[in-house]
Design an enzyme around this catalytic site. Sequence first.
Site, PDB file in Angstrom:
ATOM      1  N   LYS A  43     -53.385  20.980  30.947  1.00  0.00           N
ATOM      2  CA  LYS A  43     -52.856  19.612  30.892  1.00  0.00           C
ATOM      3  C   LYS A  43     -52.986  18.929  32.256  1.00  0.00           C
ATOM      4  O   LYS A  43     -53.371  17.767  32.350  1.00  0.00           O
ATOM      5  CB  LYS A  43     -51.389  19.638  30.413  1.00  0.00           C
ATOM      6  CG  LYS A  43     -51.255  20.003  28.937  1.00  0.00           C
ATOM      7  CD  LYS A  43     -49.831  20.309  28.486  1.00  0.00           C
ATOM      8  CE  LYS A  43     -49.828  20.809  27.037  1.00  0.00           C
ATOM      9  NZ  LYS A  43     -48.492  21.142  26.517  1.00  0.00           N
ATOM     10  N   GLN A  57     -42.637  22.362  28.613  1.00  0.00           N
ATOM     11  CA  GLN A  57     -43.472  23.297  27.859  1.00  0.00           C
ATOM     12  C   GLN A  57     -42.603  24.296  27.090  1.00  0.00           C
ATOM     13  O   GLN A  57     -41.662  24.872  27.639  1.00  0.00           O
ATOM     14  CB  GLN A  57     -44.432  24.035  28.811  1.00  0.00           C
ATOM     15  CG  GLN A  57     -45.459  24.913  28.121  1.00  0.00           C
ATOM     16  CD  GLN A  57     -46.465  24.125  27.265  1.00  0.00           C
ATOM     17  OE1 GLN A  57     -46.771  22.969  27.548  1.00  0.00           O
ATOM     18  NE2 GLN A  57     -46.959  24.740  26.213  1.00  0.00           N
ATOM     19  N   ASP A 109     -44.347  14.084  24.224  1.00  0.00           N
ATOM     20  CA  ASP A 109     -44.548  15.132  23.219  1.00  0.00           C
ATOM     21  C   ASP A 109     -44.057  14.670  21.838  1.00  0.00           C
ATOM     22  O   ASP A 109     -44.367  15.308  20.825  1.00  0.00           O
ATOM     23  CB  ASP A 109     -43.753  16.391  23.602  1.00  0.00           C
ATOM     24  CG  ASP A 109     -44.643  17.505  24.135  1.00  0.00           C
ATOM     25  OD1 ASP A 109     -45.833  17.527  23.782  1.00  0.00           O
ATOM     26  OD2 ASP A 109     -44.129  18.353  24.890  1.00  0.00           O
TER      27      ASP A 109
END
Length: 291
Positions: free
Chosen positions: A52, A96, A119
């Site tokens: 990422k 994450q 997200d």
Amino acid sequence: MILLDGKKTSADLKVEIAESVKQIKAKGGKTPHLAAILVGTDGASMTYVNAKVKACELVGFNSTLVDLPEETSEETLLNEIKKLNNNEDIDGFIVQLPLPKHIDEQKVLMAVNPDKDVDGFHPTNVGRMALDLPSFLPATPYGILELLERYKVETSGKNVVVIGRSHIVGRPMSILMSQKRPAGDATVTVAHSRTKNLKELTLKADIIVAALGIPEFLTGDMVKEGVTIIDVGITRVNDTSKKRGYRLAGDVDFATVSPKSAFITPVPGGVGPMTIAMLMKNTLLACERKN
Ligand code: GUN
């Protein structure tokens, strides 16, 4: 059989995003800035977060990695989230997953400012998505929609079977594909570990989204000719013939399913790279909305 090439499609997308960033910068606009919080040293999570950060560089974003040790307390993590929420320069950030067991994941996701929740995991964004309101779509389902659209896979009126009901993939995928939208308008069935007649369902499916996390679960005898297969699985399977000691396996037995498929995503190189590209797209969107 046509491969739904996520590697190529995500590269195209990143070129498009980089072009948008160039235009924003040329007009004196703000450089999009994504932050990622990583707790612990899980191998797969470290790989994803590094990918990422690398993608940010490629498209011209700024990125910040908040790397915390495994034993980080929930309170410390919530405090880091607060800092990112209040940091004007950060347009979006992710935490994450999975998190260490001593941390309440739900509490953490709820702490993220929904306007920075690239997200799309905050209940506000999940609710907005379910109500067809503008929101951040979770990156994996968003990437699958994008692949289906770009390859012009017909979804309207088709029978879709989603295997798996996770909050990250199966659940949102089933909602999105049933909506009136591009890559939507499908008749969707959600199958899961308690489903009794799975093979009966998959044999009738025009499109199957396999997102259950069991390597090579879906086999050729379970699908009809001309099916479209989206393989979301990516499990590390021990393989001593590989230098790194493992290979990456999807949820689909590619050898027996691909000969019957009209379209199929490979693993790796299918859904995985799309996820990262869509995270970049959401970050760009967050930056544009804020400025
Ligand atoms: N872990 C597995 N997939 C994801 C994802 O899309 N976002 C985050 N934050 N963690 C994940």
